[in-house]
Structure formats: C-alpha cells, structure tokens
Design a protein around this motif. Structure first.
Motif, PDB file in Angstrom:
ATOM      1  N   PHE A   1       9.279   2.685  -7.743  1.00 40.16           N
ATOM      2  CA  PHE A   1       7.978   1.944  -6.948  1.00 40.16           C
ATOM      3  C   PHE A   1       6.928   1.900  -8.199  1.00 40.16           C
ATOM      4  O   PHE A   1       6.591   1.043  -7.484  1.00 40.16           O
ATOM      5  CB  PHE A   1       7.755   3.571  -6.120  1.00 40.16           C
ATOM      6  CG  PHE A   1       8.211   3.461  -4.924  1.00 40.16           C
ATOM      7  CD1 PHE A   1       8.119   3.134  -3.713  1.00 40.16           C
ATOM      8  CD2 PHE A   1       9.394   4.285  -4.791  1.00 40.16           C
ATOM      9  CE1 PHE A   1       8.761   3.006  -2.873  1.00 40.16           C
ATOM     10  CE2 PHE A   1       9.891   4.319  -3.858  1.00 40.16           C
ATOM     11  CZ  PHE A   1       9.789   4.224  -2.157  1.00 40.16           C
ATOM     12  N   GLU A   2       6.259   1.967  -8.781  1.00 39.94           N
ATOM     13  CA  GLU A   2       5.435   1.572  -9.762  1.00 39.94           C
ATOM     14  C   GLU A   2       6.389   0.554 -10.825  1.00 39.94           C
ATOM     15  O   GLU A   2       4.995  -0.154 -10.751  1.00 39.94           O
ATOM     16  CB  GLU A   2       4.646   2.673 -11.261  1.00 39.94           C
ATOM     17  CG  GLU A   2       3.926   3.863  -9.842  1.00 39.94           C
ATOM     18  CD  GLU A   2       3.428   4.709 -10.057  1.00 39.94           C
ATOM     19  OE1 GLU A   2       3.369   4.795 -12.097  1.00 39.94           O
ATOM     20  OE2 GLU A   2       2.703   5.425 -10.459  1.00 39.94           O
ATOM     21  N   HIS A   3       7.230   0.614 -11.449  1.00 43.58           N
ATOM     22  CA  HIS A   3       7.507  -0.309 -11.872  1.00 43.58           C
ATOM     23  C   HIS A   3       8.020  -2.132 -11.733  1.00 43.58           C
ATOM     24  O   HIS A   3       8.444  -2.468 -12.603  1.00 43.58           O
ATOM     25  CB  HIS A   3       7.815  -0.115 -12.747  1.00 43.58           C
ATOM     26  CG  HIS A   3       7.497   1.012 -13.894  1.00 43.58           C
ATOM     27  ND1 HIS A   3       7.689   1.994 -14.232  1.00 43.58           N
ATOM     28  CD2 HIS A   3       5.867   0.874 -14.427  1.00 43.58           C
ATOM     29  CE1 HIS A   3       6.452   3.062 -14.942  1.00 43.58           C
ATOM     30  NE2 HIS A   3       5.633   1.892 -15.193  1.00 43.58           N
ATOM     31  N   LEU A   4       8.787  -1.757 -10.269  1.00 41.43           N
ATOM     32  CA  LEU A   4       9.566  -2.296  -9.864  1.00 41.43           C
ATOM     33  C   LEU A   4       9.126  -3.179  -7.782  1.00 41.43           C
ATOM     34  O   LEU A   4       9.050  -3.781  -7.883  1.00 41.43           O
ATOM     35  CB  LEU A   4      11.051  -2.273  -9.496  1.00 41.43           C
ATOM     36  CG  LEU A   4      12.149  -3.020  -9.181  1.00 41.43           C
ATOM     37  CD1 LEU A   4      11.424  -4.501  -9.229  1.00 41.43           C
ATOM     38  CD2 LEU A   4      13.089  -2.474  -8.479  1.00 41.43           C
ATOM     39  N   LEU A   5       9.301  -1.882  -7.483  1.00 38.89           N
ATOM     40  CA  LEU A   5       8.399  -2.244  -6.096  1.00 38.89           C
ATOM     41  C   LEU A   5       6.943  -2.479  -5.524  1.00 38.89           C
ATOM     42  O   LEU A   5       6.865  -3.329  -5.006  1.00 38.89           O
ATOM     43  CB  LEU A   5       9.468  -1.227  -4.892  1.00 38.89           C
ATOM     44  CG  LEU A   5      10.506  -0.622  -5.282  1.00 38.89           C
ATOM     45  CD1 LEU A   5      10.657  -0.131  -3.904  1.00 38.89           C
ATOM     46  CD2 LEU A   5      11.423  -1.363  -4.677  1.00 38.89           C
ATOM     47  N   THR A   6       6.077  -1.717  -5.617  1.00 42.93           N
ATOM     48  CA  THR A   6       4.586  -2.438  -6.137  1.00 42.93           C
ATOM     49  C   THR A   6       4.856  -3.233  -6.182  1.00 42.93           C
ATOM     50  O   THR A   6       4.366  -4.145  -5.580  1.00 42.93           O
ATOM     51  CB  THR A   6       4.018  -1.260  -6.137  1.00 42.93           C
ATOM     52  OG1 THR A   6       4.473   0.301  -5.435  1.00 42.93           O
ATOM     53  CG2 THR A   6       2.675  -2.097  -6.216  1.00 42.93           C
TER      54      THR A   6
ATOM     55  N   MET B   1       0.995  -1.374   0.051  1.00 42.05           N
ATOM     56  CA  MET B   1      -0.357   0.321   0.100  1.00 42.05           C
ATOM     57  C   MET B   1       1.421   0.845  -0.118  1.00 42.05           C
ATOM     58  O   MET B   1       1.228   1.976  -0.826  1.00 42.05           O
ATOM     59  CB  MET B   1      -0.591  -0.095   1.184  1.00 42.05           C
ATOM     60  CG  MET B   1      -1.633   0.804   1.216  1.00 42.05           C
ATOM     61  SD  MET B   1      -2.670   1.126   3.535  1.00 42.05           S
ATOM     62  CE  MET B   1      -1.523   1.253   4.091  1.00 42.05           C
ATOM     63  N   VAL B   2       1.674   1.204   1.057  1.00 41.50           N
ATOM     64  CA  VAL B   2       2.707   2.602   0.493  1.00 41.50           C
ATOM     65  C   VAL B   2       3.518   2.855  -0.556  1.00 41.50           C
ATOM     66  O   VAL B   2       3.777   3.696  -0.637  1.00 41.50           O
ATOM     67  CB  VAL B   2       3.661   2.189   2.337  1.00 41.50           C
ATOM     68  CG1 VAL B   2       5.235   3.332   1.866  1.00 41.50           C
ATOM     69  CG2 VAL B   2       3.373   1.938   3.313  1.00 41.50           C
ATOM     70  N   PHE B   3       4.111   1.523  -0.662  1.00 37.79           N
ATOM     71  CA  PHE B   3       4.579   1.674  -2.228  1.00 37.79           C
ATOM     72  C   PHE B   3       3.799   1.825  -3.296  1.00 37.79           C
ATOM     73  O   PHE B   3       4.417   3.304  -3.876  1.00 37.79           O
ATOM     74  CB  PHE B   3       5.415   0.216  -2.702  1.00 37.79           C
ATOM     75  CG  PHE B   3       6.462  -0.251  -2.352  1.00 37.79           C
ATOM     76  CD1 PHE B   3       7.000  -0.122  -0.723  1.00 37.79           C
ATOM     77  CD2 PHE B   3       6.862  -1.489  -2.178  1.00 37.79           C
ATOM     78  CE1 PHE B   3       8.087  -0.090  -0.232  1.00 37.79           C
ATOM     79  CE2 PHE B   3       8.164  -1.863  -1.261  1.00 37.79           C
ATOM     80  CZ  PHE B   3       8.461  -1.198  -0.364  1.00 37.79           C
ATOM     81  N   ALA B   4       2.623   1.755  -3.689  1.00 34.60           N
ATOM     82  CA  ALA B   4       1.948   1.790  -4.334  1.00 34.60           C
ATOM     83  C   ALA B   4       1.176   3.461  -4.284  1.00 34.60           C
ATOM     84  O   ALA B   4       1.045   4.566  -5.409  1.00 34.60           O
ATOM     85  CB  ALA B   4       0.374   0.977  -4.194  1.00 34.60           C
TER      86      ALA B   4
ATOM     87  N   THR C   1      -4.019  -0.363  -6.338  1.00 35.12           N
ATOM     88  CA  THR C   1      -3.726  -1.133  -5.598  1.00 35.12           C
ATOM     89  C   THR C   1      -3.567  -0.169  -3.958  1.00 35.12           C
ATOM     90  O   THR C   1      -3.914  -0.882  -3.312  1.00 35.12           O
ATOM     91  CB  THR C   1      -2.121  -1.527  -6.058  1.00 35.12           C
ATOM     92  OG1 THR C   1      -2.539  -2.079  -7.378  1.00 35.12           O
ATOM     93  CG2 THR C   1      -1.847  -2.216  -5.106  1.00 35.12           C
ATOM     94  N   GLY C   2      -2.798   1.208  -4.069  1.00 30.94           N
ATOM     95  CA  GLY C   2      -3.024   1.853  -2.773  1.00 30.94           C
ATOM     96  C   GLY C   2      -4.391   1.681  -2.367  1.00 30.94           C
ATOM     97  O   GLY C   2      -4.264   0.676  -0.989  1.00 30.94           O
ATOM     98  N   VAL C   3      -5.351   1.966  -2.981  1.00 31.36           N
ATOM     99  CA  VAL C   3      -6.794   1.729  -1.982  1.00 31.36           C
ATOM    100  C   VAL C   3      -6.655   0.411  -1.956  1.00 31.36           C
ATOM    101  O   VAL C   3      -7.678   0.675  -0.713  1.00 31.36           O
ATOM    102  CB  VAL C   3      -7.861   2.513  -3.354  1.00 31.36           C
ATOM    103  CG1 VAL C   3      -8.818   2.199  -2.345  1.00 31.36           C
ATOM    104  CG2 VAL C   3      -7.283   4.088  -3.482  1.00 31.36           C
ATOM    105  N   ALA C   4      -6.928  -0.589  -3.126  1.00 30.60           N
ATOM    106  CA  ALA C   4      -7.753  -2.343  -2.268  1.00 30.60           C
ATOM    107  C   ALA C   4      -6.859  -2.569  -0.996  1.00 30.60           C
ATOM    108  O   ALA C   4      -6.644  -2.889  -0.532  1.00 30.60           O
ATOM    109  CB  ALA C   4      -7.267  -3.167  -3.416  1.00 30.60           C
ATOM    110  N   TYR C   5      -5.709  -2.634  -0.982  1.00 30.33           N
ATOM    111  CA  TYR C   5      -4.955  -2.770   0.240  1.00 30.33           C
ATOM    112  C   TYR C   5      -5.088  -2.023   1.361  1.00 30.33           C
ATOM    113  O   TYR C   5      -5.075  -2.888   2.479  1.00 30.33           O
ATOM    114  CB  TYR C   5      -3.544  -2.320   0.042  1.00 30.33           C
ATOM    115  CG  TYR C   5      -2.881  -3.882  -0.486  1.00 30.33           C
ATOM    116  CD1 TYR C   5      -2.008  -4.828  -0.190  1.00 30.33           C
ATOM    117  CD2 TYR C   5      -2.525  -4.300  -1.770  1.00 30.33           C
ATOM    118  CE1 TYR C   5      -2.340  -6.060  -0.638  1.00 30.33           C
ATOM    119  CE2 TYR C   5      -2.595  -5.250  -2.489  1.00 30.33           C
ATOM    120  CZ  TYR C   5      -2.139  -6.395  -2.189  1.00 30.33           C
ATOM    121  OH  TYR C   5      -2.169  -7.921  -2.631  1.00 30.33           O
ATOM    122  N   LEU C   6      -5.589  -0.326   1.016  1.00 29.96           N
ATOM    123  CA  LEU C   6      -5.647   0.283   2.360  1.00 29.96           C
ATOM    124  C   LEU C   6      -7.595  -0.681   2.867  1.00 29.96           C
ATOM    125  O   LEU C   6      -7.392  -0.621   3.879  1.00 29.96           O
ATOM    126  CB  LEU C   6      -5.925   1.400   1.969  1.00 29.96           C
ATOM    127  CG  LEU C   6      -6.492   2.344   3.080  1.00 29.96           C
ATOM    128  CD1 LEU C   6      -5.801   2.528   4.040  1.00 29.96           C
ATOM    129  CD2 LEU C   6      -6.901   3.816   2.461  1.00 29.96           C
TER     130      LEU C   6
END
Length: 196
Positions: A88-93, A1-4, A32-37
């Motif tokens: 963040f968008e293409h690797l970490l998330t 969530m934080v990464f997204a 993804t951020g909203v869903a994981y929140l």
C-alpha cells in the motif's frame, strides 16, 4: 485516502507507532490520508459551492512526495511488496495519488510554473527531521556521515523538481486537450422566431 490509511495502519500494526513513525513512507502515507480526508470534506466547508481548492498545490506536492517514496523504495532500496503495508505505501498509494492528479482532479489547470519548485517542501521537511532525529534508516545510500550525502540530497531534490515539472506538463496538456474552443455567442433572435 483509504490506501494511505491502510498502508499506515498496517505498518503501525507490524512495527508499532514508535517503530513506524520515523520512516518517510509512513509519514507520507499518514499525511496523504489526512490531506485527502480534508479534500473529501472540502465541499462541506464551502457549502457545496466548490468541490476542490482553487490551487492544486497540495495535491501536486503529495503526488511528487509519493512518487519519491515509491520509486526510491522499488529502485534504490530494492524493496519488495510482500507485506501489506509495503504494497500500500510503496505502490498502491503512489499510483492512486498519481491517478488522482492525472485523471480525477479538476483544478490541475491552475497549477503555476513555480509550483514544482516548491513541491520539495515535504521532502525537505522530512530531511530536516531525518537529520535532527538521527533516524538512521535507509542503509548506505542516505548516510549523513558519508561524504556523498550532499550530492545524494541534491540528486533527490532535483528528481523531485523534475517529477514536479512532468506533473505540471501533464496538467497543462490535460487542460489543453479538454478545453474545447467556444464559438461566438449566438445572435439574439427576435421574439417569436423559431429557435435554432
């Protein structure tokens, strides 16, 4: 969530909301951020009785969506990770969502055989938006006016379904490995008999 949210926020800071929103990477990160929140808050809505929804559908759909984003950017688009938003968008998330599916979540065993076929919902929704809004991104490999466009779309959808079945297989393998066979229940002992 934080990464997204970090990736999405950095993209908006660089390009503005209007400049960032047409991209699949940004839409996928925001979703993804909203869903994981929502998944984080899920126990609050169940009074702490359950920590995850029964169905892993949403988490699986997000995993294949983020794999599509990351793999496409790093291979077909030959993108780089120099910018914070891109890293963040293409690797970490994508890696975080994949790790969540493989290691952290507890409901993957409930995945159904047909889920990977439906996990194309988010990429298809973006494709419809892409065509209706005439986004004009992604260079020559995703050009609606190119005669190869239908084959390209079928290739992407096939790759999403294949990735989905890999995630399905990983979930079933994890369930098989972590499930320990239970022996028969112990015989009841008479009162006063020493416990085993």
């Amino acid at each position: 969530m934080v990464f997204a949210f970090t990736g999405f926020g950095a993209a908006v800071a660089e390009a503005g909301l209007d400049g960032a929103m047409p991209g699949l990477s940004q839409q996928a990160s925001l979703l993804t951020g909203v869903a994981y929140l929502g998944l984080l808050a899920y126990p609050l809505f169940t009074g702490g009785r359950t920590h995850e929804p029964r169905s892993p559908w949403l988490r699986g759909a997000l995993a294949v969506l983020l794999l599509l984003v990351g793999v496409t950017f790093l291979t077909l688009m030959e993108g780089d990770l120099d910018e914070t938003w891109s890293l963040f968008e293409h690797l970490l998330t994508p890696l975080a969502v994949l790790a969540d599916w493989l290691f952290a979540g507890r409901n993957q065993a409930a995945v159904r055989w047909w889920h990977p076929l439906t996990w194309v919902a988010f990429p298809l929704a973006y494709l419809l938006y892409f065509l209706a809004a005439d986004v004009g991104l992604y260079g020559g490999f995703l050009d609606p006016h190119d005669s190869d466009f239908p084959l390209t779309v079928l290739g992407f959808l096939g790759a999403v379904v294949a990735a989905g079945y890999l995630l399905y297989g990983a979930a079933k393998l994890k369930a098989a490995v972590t499930t320990t066979p239970q022996g028969p229940p112990p015989y009841p002992q008479p009162p006063g008999y020493p416990p085993r």
